[in-house]
Design an enzyme around this catalytic site. Structure first.
Site, PDB file in Angstrom:
ATOM      1  N   SER A 124     -21.041  48.808 -22.065  1.00 58.41           N
ATOM      2  CA  SER A 124     -22.097  48.044 -22.560  1.00 58.41           C
ATOM      3  C   SER A 124     -23.329  47.810 -21.524  1.00 58.41           C
ATOM      4  O   SER A 124     -23.212  48.167 -20.382  1.00 58.41           O
ATOM      5  CB  SER A 124     -21.691  46.544 -22.624  1.00 58.41           C
ATOM      6  N   TYR A 149     -16.698  39.056 -18.714  1.00 57.14           N
ATOM      7  CA  TYR A 149     -16.718  40.205 -19.659  1.00 57.14           C
ATOM      8  C   TYR A 149     -17.329  41.312 -19.081  1.00 57.14           C
ATOM      9  O   TYR A 149     -17.058  42.460 -19.394  1.00 57.14           O
ATOM     10  CB  TYR A 149     -17.368  39.513 -21.171  1.00 57.14           C
ATOM     11  N   LYS A 153     -15.977  45.348 -18.200  1.00 61.51           N
ATOM     12  CA  LYS A 153     -16.746  46.731 -18.559  1.00 61.51           C
ATOM     13  C   LYS A 153     -17.094  47.539 -17.382  1.00 61.51           C
ATOM     14  O   LYS A 153     -16.856  48.880 -17.150  1.00 61.51           O
ATOM     15  CB  LYS A 153     -17.955  46.332 -19.434  1.00 61.51           C
TER      16      LYS A 153
END
Ligand code: NAD
Ligand code: UD1
Length: 339
Positions: A124, A149, A153
């Site tokens: 992302s 989160y 990644k």
């Protein structure tokens, strides 16, 4: 080629499965249906004429995963499976680290054991953090993530790069997505999150259908064209096509690459709202609120590397993104009424 798609029943995964099948690849989906509905399989079949083999398996379940590797001969993997809600990741970080990191390591260990050498990972643009100037370039590396989160990644990119460094047969493409929106033009696949959406376009979509009264605009005092936040939106069908190119690239190369997938163009919150008004033919109400903690003013991609390595460029613009999003919402509402 035979490709394992983890999370292939989800929003981006299902669109990618359609593109892969339509290009002649054999797809096997593995998904625990945590954030997806089994109907998606029927819809993929309706669109492609092919019903892919499906494993209802959690990537945390090593035995289930191993069964899929034993029963097939995957040439490549596209790894979408994971949790993705930023706010939730702040509240339950361990759940996020377990699913997105431990689950992913299970998958990478199976790759190692069964000699599956090629993988495309869903990363992302969030890994750039607030550290760099736009347009974000891959060579900047990783910035400071602001939530668990984003950190999952960042770690996955590092784990996969180290895996490729230690094993000369492994090929990794870490795709850094910017903001995927829109839906399949058929109205059969798309995203309609349960409850109140966190992301901009799913929220606007619910204002357009009348499920929500107005959009709360988070801040109008950024240094941008109209003071509202600017993002690089990409149609989910374009993003799916980027995966097709990325998986084919991965099979022809070795080592690890990081590649941005965006349009290279930024739109403000109000520009997106107005594009959506055009798509649905209604005026949509909004109210200005304080900035959302953790947000940055502007994010958009440098798209040169995707062009050079993958030959990828977006084909669809903001009007198509809003048109297809609204079309999916209308389809979905009719489906719910008919149930
Ligand atoms: P999604 O939630 O629609 O799809 C993820 C799929 O993975 C779901 O079908 C879910 O059931 C499945 N899944 C989750 N945990 C699993 C597990 N333990 N085992 C097996 N299956 C599991 O999300 P999406 O928007 O399609 O995103 C796909 C990937 O792309 C995710 O990794 C996400 O973090 C990443 N990503 C998404 C965005 C975005 O804006 N949508 C942006 C950047 C990166
Ligand atoms: C968010 C996540 C990011 C994640 C991405 C895709 C945060 C801080 N960032 O990014 O980590 O990778 O989603 O899932 O959550 N906005 C409003 N009103 C709303 C919703 C959003 O004004 O109700 C604004 C935001 O302030 C932002 C823009 O719309 O300026 C886009 O927001 P969003 O769709 O949530 O995406 P990101 O913030 O880019």
């Amino acid at each position: 080629m035979q490709i394992l798609v983890t999370g292939g029943m989800g929003y981006i995964g299902s669109h990618t499965v359609v593109e892969l099948i339509q290009s002649g690849h054999e797809v096997i989906i593995l998904d625990n249906l945590y954030n997806a509905n089994i109907d998606v399989l029927d819809r993929i079949e309706k669109l492609t004429g092919v019903r892919p083999k499906f494993y209802e398996v959690d990537i945390l379940d090593r035995e289930g995963l191993e069964r899929a590797f034993k029963e097939n001969h995957f040439e490549a993997i596209i790894h979408f499976a994971g949790y993705k809600a930023v706010g939730e990741s702040v509240r339950i970080p361990l759940t996020y680290y377990k699913n997105n990191i431990s689950g992913s390591i299970n998958l990478y260990e199976m790759m190692d054991k069964y000699h599956v050498d090629n993988i495309v990972f869903s990363s992302s643009a969030t890994v750039y953090g607030d550290n760099f100037e736009v347009p974000f370039k891959e060579e900047y590396g990783q910035g400071d993530t602001t939530n668990p989160y984003g950190t999952t990644k960042k770690f996955n990119e590092i784990i996969l790069s180290d895996f490729a460094l230690a094993n000369k047969d492994i090929s990794v493409v870490n795709l850094r997505y910017f903001n995927p929106i829109g839906a399949h033009p058929s109205g059969l696949l798309g995203e309609d999150p349960k409850g109140i959406p966190n992301n901009l376009v799913p929220y606007i979509a619910k204002v357009a259908t009348g499920e929500l009264d107005h959009l709360n605009v988070f801040g109008d005092d950024y240094d941008t064209i109209d003071g509202t936040g600017v993002r690089d939106y990409i149609h989910v069908v374009d993003l799916a096509k980027a995966h097709l190119k990325a998986v084919e690239y991965a099979c022809k190369h070795k080592g690890a690459e990081v590649i941005n997938v965006g349009s290279g163009k930024g739109y403000s919150v109000l520009e997106v709202l107005h594009a959506y008004e055009k798509a649905c033919g209604k005026t949509l109400k909004y109210e200005i609120h304080d900035r959302r903690p953790g947000d940055i003013a502007t994010s958009y991609a440098d798209t040169q590397k995707a062009k050079e390595l993958l030959g990828f460029e977006v084909e669809l613009g903001i009007d198509e993104m809003c048109r297809d999003s609204y079309n999916y919402m209308i389809h979905n509402l009719e489906d719910q009424k008919n149930r």
